[in-house]
Write an enzyme that holds these catalytic residues in place. Structure first.
Site, PDB file in Angstrom:
ATOM      1  N   GLU A  49      40.636  37.225  58.625  1.00 28.32           N
ATOM      2  CA  GLU A  49      41.513  38.341  58.243  1.00 28.32           C
ATOM      3  C   GLU A  49      40.843  39.249  57.221  1.00 28.32           C
ATOM      4  O   GLU A  49      40.998  40.463  57.264  1.00 28.32           O
ATOM      5  CB  GLU A  49      42.843  37.820  57.694  1.00 28.32           C
ATOM      6  CG  GLU A  49      43.720  37.157  58.732  1.00 28.32           C
ATOM      7  CD  GLU A  49      44.149  38.102  59.857  1.00 28.32           C
ATOM      8  OE1 GLU A  49      44.055  39.331  59.672  1.00 28.32           O
ATOM      9  OE2 GLU A  49      44.549  37.602  60.926  1.00 28.32           O
ATOM     10  N   TYR A  94      32.355  47.404  52.565  1.00 27.37           N
ATOM     11  CA  TYR A  94      33.467  47.056  51.658  1.00 27.37           C
ATOM     12  C   TYR A  94      33.217  45.696  50.994  1.00 27.37           C
ATOM     13  O   TYR A  94      33.937  44.731  51.211  1.00 27.37           O
ATOM     14  CB  TYR A  94      34.804  47.056  52.399  1.00 27.37           C
ATOM     15  CG  TYR A  94      35.151  48.400  52.979  1.00 27.37           C
ATOM     16  CD1 TYR A  94      35.783  49.358  52.200  1.00 27.37           C
ATOM     17  CD2 TYR A  94      34.805  48.713  54.276  1.00 27.37           C
ATOM     18  CE1 TYR A  94      36.076  50.607  52.716  1.00 27.37           C
ATOM     19  CE2 TYR A  94      35.093  49.971  54.798  1.00 27.37           C
ATOM     20  CZ  TYR A  94      35.729  50.903  54.024  1.00 27.37           C
ATOM     21  OH  TYR A  94      36.022  52.142  54.539  1.00 27.37           O
TER      22      TYR A  94
END
Ligand code: SF4
Length: 343
Positions: A49, A94
């Site tokens: 996730e 990120y």
């Protein structure tokens, strides 16, 4: 009055509990076989996730497999050096996600003896776990009837309920969370949530939803009212701000100077070549263009040579060009490194 008007149509959401059966049956037939779906291990659910935030499924597959091979459980990840974690993350972007993942692993080991918290509220207390990720882990790994809203399920739910208002107002996605909370079933909530996401990825796609192949067509307000293609209502796009910078490749023989990005900078903790905001002298190696958080950056890479090497430290190093491949570097830093030729 205003509040009532921006709530989702209750009748539509209230009619939606019927969607669980057909949706989960559809998922059993055509749901995607993804490496992290082969077990309900909360560590793997969590890792996938986090990787899937901002990154496409196809890209995540290899990273996930490599990461799990290097760190098979939360203990292994907690014990790892940050450099190694960032190196395995390199290219996914990120990097804050990787640092928070690492920090959360340490907390799970230190505060929970390595056992994952089972409720969404406890999960949200960990670094990098927001409302969506907490709901995904709690529902998929622990069968908790927690709602989830991410790009795919958001679109499906907005269309099912016929929610035709923009979602960029002060309440953001809140109306969709309310719909999601009403429809998530007590039985197999994890499978239901994964099915919603797959339906959004495979059938209820952004521009041309395949309504004729949709297991929920009979329940869908957007389809019934001919608005499938226009919901969710698009928000205005923020324009990219243009920036220019110069990357200095300071060279001493076969070595180049790199420095680590500081806290508060983009790509914190990763290595890159020093930057100057203004134009500086040096032989032009090339131009690297990249975008990062609403900025379009044009970076001119210039090489300068020096006969004296400054001292290396934890934050600045002279590295032989072939050894740059072993460092966890920023994406533009890696592209600048590709312009260099060993001397
Ligand atoms: Fe999406 Fe069409 Fe299915 Fe409605 S019927 S959920 S718009 S694919």
């Amino acid at each position: 009055m205003k509040v009532a008007r921006i709530r989702p149509p209750r009748s539509a959401a209230a009619g939606m509990p019927h969607v669980s059966g057909p949706l989960v049956r559809w998922f059993a037939r055509v749901g995607r076989d993804l490496p992290w779906r082969r077990s309900r291990d909360p560590y793997r659910v969590w890792l996938s996730e986090i990787m899937l935030q901002q990154t496409q499924v196809e890209r995540v597959k290899d990273y996930f497999t490599r990461f799990v091979a290097a760190f098979p459980d939360v203990h292994a990840l907690a014990a790892a050096r940050e450099d190694r974690v960032l190196k395995l993350w390199e290219g996914l972007g990120y990097y804050r996600r990787a640092r928070q993942l690492h920090a959360a692993a340490k907390r799970i080991v230190a505060d929970h003896d390595g056992a994952f918290p089972r409720t969404a509220a406890e999960l949200r207390a960990l670094p990098g776990i927001g409302r969506y990720t907490a709901g995904a882990i709690a529902s998929i790994a622990f069968d908790a009837p927690e709602p989830i809203v991410e790009a795919n399920s958001r679109r499906v739910l907005a269309r099912l309920a016929g929610y035709a208002r923009p979602l960029d107002g002060p309440r953001g996605d809140e109306p969709i969370w309310e719909i999601a909370a009403r429809v998530v079933p007590r039985r197999s909530p994890g499978r239901f949530n994964q099915a919603l996401m797959d339906l959004g990825a495979l059938v209820c796609t952004p521009t041309r939803p395949l309504c004729t192949a949709c297991p929920l067509a009979a329940h869908c307000v957007a389809r019934r009212t001919g608005r499938a293609g226009s919901i969710p209502v698009k928000s205005a796009r923020r324009a990219l701000e243009r920036l220019r910078e110069t990357a200095i490749v300071m060279r001493h023989g076969d070595r180049v100077l790199v420095e680590r990005r500081k806290p508060g900078e983009w790509w914190q903790g990763l290595w890159d070549f020093p930057r100057e905001g203004a134009a500086v002298q040096g032989r032009k190696l090339g131009i690297v263009r990249y975008t990062v958080t609403h900025h379009a950056v044009e970076c001119v890479a210039r090489q300068r040579t020096t006969s004296r090497r400054s001292r290396s430290s934890a934050e600045r190093r002279w590295v032989a060009i072939p050894d740059l491949a072993k460092l966890a570097m920023t994406a533009p830093g890696r592209r600048i490194a590709a312009l260099l030729k060993p001397g």
